[in-house]
Design a protein around this motif. Structure first.
Motif, mmCIF file in Angstrom:
data_model
loop_
_atom_site.group_PDB
_atom_site.id
_atom_site.type_symbol
_atom_site.label_atom_id
_atom_site.label_comp_id
_atom_site.label_asym_id
_atom_site.label_seq_id
_atom_site.Cartn_x
_atom_site.Cartn_y
_atom_site.Cartn_z
ATOM 1 N N GLY A 1 0.816 -1.209 0.000
ATOM 2 C CA GLY A 1 0.000 0.000 0.000
ATOM 3 C C GLY A 1 0.847 1.255 0.000
ATOM 4 O O GLY A 1 0.558 2.217 -0.735
ATOM 5 N N SER A 2 1.919 1.257 0.809
ATOM 6 C CA SER A 2 2.811 2.417 0.869
ATOM 7 C C SER A 2 3.501 2.650 -0.469
ATOM 8 O O SER A 2 3.572 3.786 -0.968
ATOM 9 C CB SER A 2 3.845 2.216 1.979
ATOM 10 N N LEU A 3 4.022 1.560 -1.069
ATOM 11 C CA LEU A 3 4.716 1.703 -2.351
ATOM 12 C C LEU A 3 3.750 2.047 -3.482
ATOM 13 O O LEU A 3 4.108 2.781 -4.409
ATOM 14 C CB LEU A 3 5.466 0.413 -2.684
ATOM 15 N N MET A 4 2.527 1.547 -3.396
ATOM 16 C CA MET A 4 1.532 1.872 -4.414
ATOM 17 C C MET A 4 1.190 3.361 -4.383
ATOM 18 O O MET A 4 0.982 3.985 -5.445
ATOM 19 C CB MET A 4 0.267 1.032 -4.192
ATOM 20 N N GLN B 1 4.937 15.707 -2.818
ATOM 21 C CA GLN B 1 4.742 14.585 -1.900
ATOM 22 C C GLN B 1 6.097 13.973 -1.584
ATOM 23 O O GLN B 1 6.934 13.800 -2.472
ATOM 24 C CB GLN B 1 3.809 13.539 -2.532
ATOM 25 N N ASP B 2 6.310 13.659 -0.325
ATOM 26 C CA ASP B 2 7.571 13.043 0.080
ATOM 27 C C ASP B 2 7.665 11.630 -0.482
ATOM 28 O O ASP B 2 6.764 10.810 -0.298
ATOM 29 C CB ASP B 2 7.667 13.001 1.604
ATOM 30 N N VAL B 3 8.738 11.340 -1.186
ATOM 31 C CA VAL B 3 8.983 10.024 -1.761
ATOM 32 C C VAL B 3 10.061 9.281 -0.978
ATOM 33 O O VAL B 3 9.958 8.084 -0.727
ATOM 34 C CB VAL B 3 9.392 10.153 -3.244
ATOM 35 N N THR B 4 11.075 10.010 -0.561
ATOM 36 C CA THR B 4 12.218 9.384 0.107
ATOM 37 C C THR B 4 11.819 8.692 1.405
ATOM 38 O O THR B 4 12.236 7.553 1.671
ATOM 39 C CB THR B 4 13.300 10.435 0.391
ATOM 40 N N GLY B 5 11.009 9.337 2.218
ATOM 41 C CA GLY B 5 10.618 8.781 3.517
ATOM 42 C C GLY B 5 9.925 7.429 3.407
ATOM 43 O O GLY B 5 10.351 6.449 4.049
ATOM 44 N N PRO B 6 8.865 7.314 2.598
ATOM 45 C CA PRO B 6 8.188 6.019 2.464
ATOM 46 C C PRO B 6 9.105 4.925 1.929
ATOM 47 O O PRO B 6 9.016 3.778 2.353
ATOM 48 C CB PRO B 6 7.056 6.320 1.480
ATOM 49 N N LEU B 7 10.003 5.282 0.980
ATOM 50 C CA LEU B 7 10.920 4.280 0.434
ATOM 51 C C LEU B 7 11.913 3.808 1.492
ATOM 52 O O LEU B 7 12.235 2.615 1.572
ATOM 53 C CB LEU B 7 11.665 4.841 -0.777
ATOM 54 N N ALA C 1 8.334 -3.399 -10.264
ATOM 55 C CA ALA C 1 8.952 -4.709 -10.078
ATOM 56 C C ALA C 1 8.938 -5.116 -8.606
ATOM 57 O O ALA C 1 8.709 -6.285 -8.270
ATOM 58 C CB ALA C 1 10.383 -4.688 -10.614
ATOM 59 N N SER C 2 9.180 -4.158 -7.710
ATOM 60 C CA SER C 2 9.148 -4.444 -6.278
ATOM 61 C C SER C 2 7.742 -4.839 -5.827
ATOM 62 O O SER C 2 7.564 -5.787 -5.056
ATOM 63 C CB SER C 2 9.631 -3.218 -5.493
#
Length: 465
Positions: free
Chosen positions: A180-183, A203-209, A436-437
């Protein structure tokens, strides 16, 4: 946002579509034939109730156990005295109508009832097809389906506990949260790609990754311990003749299982027994002493010992502490150099003479004669195979090698996505790796499953489950 929906639909495969064959009514024997007082013939599918009604005159109601007799509809012959339960969809194991016939466990009665059920319109179930239908009909996800088999095959209380946790979704929950987070990140990046002219808020991308990467790493780090609890450990007891391997085996088993004499070379073949040490199932393989021999039988025994070492996950190297290391000892040390090894310096009740301090592995002093050092040996074995990891009951634990491999692939692609973000590469590069992940994670719970993978997983199940 139609462009975003189209992109996600193309890149993330949907759940496996149920073929027409899985809409048939199936039947199978769900208990070991001839091995118990009760036998169960199970049916699942929309025709299960009409089929059984042809054989059973009793009035069947949802979730009621009804007494009566199974009768051959062609001859009128009474086949067996039974109890029959009807369970109405969707509140069943498969989310289909299910009928279970509890009959006497003799092989003739069970097989005769199954033959009548098949003659009246059911088809034989494939291995694991009842559980497969539970997955295809959305009652459980794929990791939960695999946990069903783990419950059946559990060797210890600890492995059973982990299997039940998996069946309850203990692993599914963090995997779904990760997806869900990556989606969410993928949807945001796709929107930036598809709608560059629109104003897409930052939107913050680095934090969720980063958080997803940390969660994946934690799951992977604990996987080896979980797999040990699930699969057990093939453990070869090796050493030259007369160092006490068989005596040590008997001590670990708490019973006299292997023949022990003062004559060197008593063990002429491999002997296998399972012992539960702190919840870890060890398959102990007692081997013949490895020596050069012209005796044909002894040479065959030595060859089997070498093969047991090759196939072992773990080696318990037994050294005679009362003697100096011999050339045969040193040959064995070289032979097991690439294995996970624990050295048992046996016969510690004698004056010590073996020079074991230079060996690169953990050493435990034992006496198979007196039992001295047995607790330390068992602790050393468990710690060696678990790598010192402490497994807590509240943490999700990966116990399946397939899941570990999928998590490793998911992390590899996620690492690549993080690198692309850090280097300010175009969003397309990031979305490719994120997709892919997500696909790798979906293989665990079944969102991105293939027919080939399903066939592989459920072929391991018994027919009737």
């Amino acid at each position: 946002m139609s462009g975003l929906c189209s992109c996600l639909a193309e890149d993330i495969p949907k759940m496996y579509h149920k073929p027409a064959m899985y809409q048939d009514t199936i039947a199978a024997v769900s208990t070991p034939v001839g091995e118990g007082g009760i036998g169960i013939v199970r049916l699942s599918g929309k025709e299960s109730l009409p089929i059984v009604r042809r054989l059973f005159p009793g009035k069947l109601e949802n979730r009621r156990l009804v007494y009566g007799h199974i009768t051959d509809p062609d001859t009128g012959e009474t086949v067996d005295e039974v109890l029959v339960a009807f369970m109405q969809a969707p509140h069943t194991y498969t989310r289909e109508n299910i009928v279970e016939i509890d009959c006497h466990g003799g092989p003739v009665a069970v097989q005769r009832i199954l033959e009548l059920v098949l003659r009246c319109g059911a088809r034989p179930a494939n291995p694991g097809e009842f559980t497969l239908r539970a997955f295809l009909n959305g009652r459980i996800d794929l990791s939960q389906a695999e946990s069903v088999l783990d419950v059946i095959k559990a060797k210890t209380q600890a492995s059973l506990r982990l299997a039940v946790q998996g069946l309850g979704g203990k692993l599914s929950e963090p995997v779904r949260e990760l997806r869900g987070s990556l989606m969410d990140v993928l949807a945001y990046l796709t929107a930036r790609i598809d709608f560059p002219e629109d104003e897409v808020g930052e939107q913050d991308v680095t934090g969720p990754l980063e958080r997803a990467q940390a969660t994946l790493q934690e799951l992977i780090d604990n996987a080896d311990a979980g797999i040990v609890y699930r699969q057990g450990v093939r453990t070869a007891l090796v050493g030259r003749p007369n160092v006490g391997k068989s005596s040590l085996l008997n001590r670990l088993l708490r019973q006299s299982r292997a023949i022990v004499t003062s004559v060197p070379g008593t063990t002429r073949d491999t002997l296998e027994e399972v012992v539960n040490l702190k919840g870890v199932p060890f398959l102990l393989i007692d081997t013949a002493g490895i020596i050069e021999s012209r005796d044909e039988v002894e040479a065959l025994a030595v060859e089997r010992s070498r093969k047991a070492i090759e196939q072992a996950d773990f080696v318990l190297l037994v050294i005679d502490a009362g003697e100096s290391l011999t050339a045969a000892d040193r040959e064995l040390i070289e032979l097991v150099a690439d294995k996970t090894v624990l050295v048992a310096a046996n016969k510690c009740d004698l004056p010590p003479r073996a020079e074991v301090n230079g060996l690169p592995w953990l050493r435990v002093s034992t006496s198979a004669l007196t039992g001295e050092g047995l607790a330390e040996l068992e602790n050393g074995m468990v710690n060696s195979v678990l790598g010192g990891r402490v497994v807590t009951s509240d943490a999700p634990l990966v116990t399946n090698p397939r899941h570990k491999e999928a998590l490793a692939r998911a992390k590899k692609y996620l690492d690549s996505a993080r690198t692309a973000v850090a280097e300010n590469m175009p969003d397309d590069f990031v979305t490719i790796d994120l997709t892919a992940s997500l696909n790798a994670l979906g293989e665990i719970t079944g969102e991105t499953v293939t027919e080939e993978l399903l066939d592989t997983i459920f072929s391991r199940f018994c027919i009737g489950k």
